[in-house]
Motif scaffolding. Structure first.
Motif, PDB file in Angstrom:
ATOM      1  N   LEU A  41      -9.001  -2.255   2.464  1.00  0.00           N
ATOM      2  CA  LEU A  41      -7.571  -2.440   2.584  1.00  0.00           C
ATOM      3  C   LEU A  41      -6.987  -3.422   1.766  1.00  0.00           C
ATOM      4  O   LEU A  41      -5.766  -3.583   2.058  1.00  0.00           O
ATOM      5  CB  LEU A  41      -7.551  -2.741   4.286  1.00  0.00           C
ATOM      6  CG  LEU A  41      -7.970  -1.834   5.174  1.00  0.00           C
ATOM      7  CD1 LEU A  41      -7.886  -2.390   6.623  1.00  0.00           C
ATOM      8  CD2 LEU A  41      -7.327  -0.476   4.972  1.00  0.00           C
ATOM      9  N   THR A  42      -7.454  -4.122   0.938  1.00  0.00           N
ATOM     10  CA  THR A  42      -6.958  -5.211   0.162  1.00  0.00           C
ATOM     11  C   THR A  42      -5.554  -4.629  -0.814  1.00  0.00           C
ATOM     12  O   THR A  42      -4.484  -5.208  -0.428  1.00  0.00           O
ATOM     13  CB  THR A  42      -7.908  -5.506  -0.946  1.00  0.00           C
ATOM     14  OG1 THR A  42      -9.159  -6.366  -0.052  1.00  0.00           O
ATOM     15  CG2 THR A  42      -7.360  -6.837  -1.735  1.00  0.00           C
ATOM     16  N   GLU A  43      -5.994  -3.407  -1.419  1.00  0.00           N
ATOM     17  CA  GLU A  43      -4.831  -2.695  -2.205  1.00  0.00           C
ATOM     18  C   GLU A  43      -3.567  -2.605  -1.237  1.00  0.00           C
ATOM     19  O   GLU A  43      -2.510  -2.864  -1.497  1.00  0.00           O
ATOM     20  CB  GLU A  43      -5.221  -1.730  -3.101  1.00  0.00           C
ATOM     21  CG  GLU A  43      -4.170  -1.041  -3.866  1.00  0.00           C
ATOM     22  CD  GLU A  43      -4.693   0.251  -4.452  1.00  0.00           C
ATOM     23  OE1 GLU A  43      -3.892   0.598  -5.731  1.00  0.00           O
ATOM     24  OE2 GLU A  43      -5.527   1.039  -4.130  1.00  0.00           O
ATOM     25  N   ALA A  44      -3.924  -1.871  -0.043  1.00  0.00           N
ATOM     26  CA  ALA A  44      -2.800  -1.625   0.724  1.00  0.00           C
ATOM     27  C   ALA A  44      -1.914  -2.844   1.503  1.00  0.00           C
ATOM     28  O   ALA A  44      -0.847  -2.897   1.302  1.00  0.00           O
ATOM     29  CB  ALA A  44      -3.187  -0.807   1.899  1.00  0.00           C
ATOM     30  N   ILE A  45      -2.795  -3.797   1.787  1.00  0.00           N
ATOM     31  CA  ILE A  45      -2.209  -4.960   2.144  1.00  0.00           C
ATOM     32  C   ILE A  45      -1.506  -5.684   1.136  1.00  0.00           C
ATOM     33  O   ILE A  45      -0.284  -6.105   1.513  1.00  0.00           O
ATOM     34  CB  ILE A  45      -3.325  -5.825   2.810  1.00  0.00           C
ATOM     35  CG1 ILE A  45      -3.806  -5.194   4.328  1.00  0.00           C
ATOM     36  CG2 ILE A  45      -2.657  -7.243   3.140  1.00  0.00           C
ATOM     37  CD1 ILE A  45      -4.813  -5.867   4.842  1.00  0.00           C
ATOM     38  N   ASP A  46      -1.883  -5.838   0.164  1.00  0.00           N
ATOM     39  CA  ASP A  46      -1.249  -6.641  -0.981  1.00  0.00           C
ATOM     40  C   ASP A  46      -0.016  -5.896  -1.552  1.00  0.00           C
ATOM     41  O   ASP A  46       1.107  -6.346  -1.820  1.00  0.00           O
ATOM     42  CB  ASP A  46      -2.341  -6.918  -2.074  1.00  0.00           C
ATOM     43  CG  ASP A  46      -3.293  -7.823  -1.922  1.00  0.00           C
ATOM     44  OD1 ASP A  46      -3.323  -8.299  -0.480  1.00  0.00           O
ATOM     45  OD2 ASP A  46      -4.100  -8.295  -2.439  1.00  0.00           O
ATOM     46  N   SER A  47      -0.112  -4.534  -1.365  1.00  0.00           N
ATOM     47  CA  SER A  47       1.042  -3.824  -2.094  1.00  0.00           C
ATOM     48  C   SER A  47       2.313  -3.786  -0.951  1.00  0.00           C
ATOM     49  O   SER A  47       3.336  -4.048  -1.339  1.00  0.00           O
ATOM     50  CB  SER A  47       0.642  -2.476  -2.330  1.00  0.00           C
ATOM     51  OG  SER A  47      -0.454  -2.228  -3.171  1.00  0.00           O
ATOM     52  N   LEU A  48       1.858  -3.863   0.329  1.00  0.00           N
ATOM     53  CA  LEU A  48       2.896  -4.002   1.321  1.00  0.00           C
ATOM     54  C   LEU A  48       3.421  -5.357   1.268  1.00  0.00           C
ATOM     55  O   LEU A  48       4.913  -5.393   1.413  1.00  0.00           O
ATOM     56  CB  LEU A  48       2.130  -3.531   2.635  1.00  0.00           C
ATOM     57  CG  LEU A  48       2.052  -2.067   2.818  1.00  0.00           C
ATOM     58  CD1 LEU A  48       1.177  -1.788   4.128  1.00  0.00           C
ATOM     59  CD2 LEU A  48       3.034  -1.201   2.955  1.00  0.00           C
ATOM     60  N   CYS A  49       2.649  -6.298   1.265  1.00  0.00           N
ATOM     61  CA  CYS A  49       3.494  -7.626   1.324  1.00  0.00           C
ATOM     62  C   CYS A  49       4.297  -7.771  -0.222  1.00  0.00           C
ATOM     63  O   CYS A  49       5.404  -8.326  -0.143  1.00  0.00           O
ATOM     64  CB  CYS A  49       2.401  -8.596   1.118  1.00  0.00           C
ATOM     65  SG  CYS A  49       1.310  -8.639   2.821  1.00  0.00           S
ATOM     66  N   TYR A  50       3.669  -7.315  -1.161  1.00  0.00           N
ATOM     67  CA  TYR A  50       4.548  -7.451  -2.534  1.00  0.00           C
ATOM     68  C   TYR A  50       5.749  -6.748  -2.299  1.00  0.00           C
ATOM     69  O   TYR A  50       7.003  -7.060  -2.948  1.00  0.00           O
ATOM     70  CB  TYR A  50       3.509  -6.700  -3.778  1.00  0.00           C
ATOM     71  CG  TYR A  50       4.356  -6.693  -4.946  1.00  0.00           C
ATOM     72  CD1 TYR A  50       4.175  -7.906  -5.801  1.00  0.00           C
ATOM     73  CD2 TYR A  50       4.852  -5.691  -5.505  1.00  0.00           C
ATOM     74  CE1 TYR A  50       4.528  -7.864  -7.175  1.00  0.00           C
ATOM     75  CE2 TYR A  50       5.285  -5.749  -6.629  1.00  0.00           C
ATOM     76  CZ  TYR A  50       5.154  -6.712  -7.553  1.00  0.00           C
ATOM     77  OH  TYR A  50       5.738  -6.803  -8.876  1.00  0.00           O
ATOM     78  N   ALA A  51       5.537  -5.636  -2.096  1.00  0.00           N
ATOM     79  CA  ALA A  51       7.073  -4.654  -1.835  1.00  0.00           C
ATOM     80  C   ALA A  51       7.906  -5.336  -0.682  1.00  0.00           C
ATOM     81  O   ALA A  51       9.251  -5.221  -0.947  1.00  0.00           O
ATOM     82  CB  ALA A  51       6.680  -3.236  -1.407  1.00  0.00           C
TER      83      ALA A  51
END
Length: 197
Positions: A41-51
């Protein structure tokens, strides 16, 4: 056109973010069991926070980010928001970038629109391999020629000298107003009486 291209890119990024939200929703039970971020889930969590930091008009992303801060801590989420670990989805990162589209992208987009609506349109100039149009490339050649000609003036070696010589080499434009003889004589000086009063 650049605005339309950017809006389309943002919409494509939102579609990826929607998939990430669905992924998190389906893995809530896994997230509850662990205090650390699950690797899948690292990519999903990081992408949502970044966006969420890039598009704060999406209140839902801010809510998701605040929930993730509560779960994984402020430090981790700050690293995700800045993409410090490089784990943000590359497509999301590229589509949410603040860079303006290149001239070749604009031309390709306009060509696609013209084909889609059966409009007889072709770009006047096609960008080269470097993505620049011929007139932009020729401008760069002119500026580099000015730099080279400045080197020809060893006394000062400045670009200003080359520019001054270039200006002097340009012939003066003919006056469209005519000679001074065509202008009427000014009225006699009436200022003498105003100055004495």
């Amino acid at each position: 056109v650049e605005t339309v291209i950017k809006e389309e890119a943002v919409c494509e990024a939102y579609e990826v973010l929607e998939l990430f939200c669905e992924l998190l929703l389906s893995r809530v039970s896994v997230m509850k069991l662990s205090k650390a971020v699950p690797a899948e889930l690292t990519e999903a969590i990081d992408s949502l926070c970044y966006a969420g930091t890039r598009h704060q008009n999406l209140k839902e992303l801010l809510v998701v980010r605040s929930l993730l801060v509560g779960k994984y801590g402020k430090e981790y989420i700050q690293r995700a928001c800045t993409n410090a670990d490089g784990t943000v989805n590359k497509s999301v990162e590229r589509k949410l970038a603040i860079a303006t589209p290149s001239s070749s992208e604009v031309t390709k987009y306009l060509t696609k629109i013209a084909q889609k609506y059966d409009v007889d349109w072709a770009a006047e100039a096609v960008p080269g391999e470097d993505g620049l149009f011929p007139e932009v490339a020729s401008t760069k050649k002119v500026s580099s020629a000015a730099t080279i000609s400045a080197k020809a003036f060893p006394s000062t070696g400045s670009k200003a000298t080359a520019a001054a010589v270039s200006r002097d080499a340009i012939p003066a434009a003919p006056s469209s107003l005519g000679d001074e003889e065509d202008f009427p004589e000014p009225p006699p000086d009436l200022g003498g009486s105003a100055a004495s009063s």
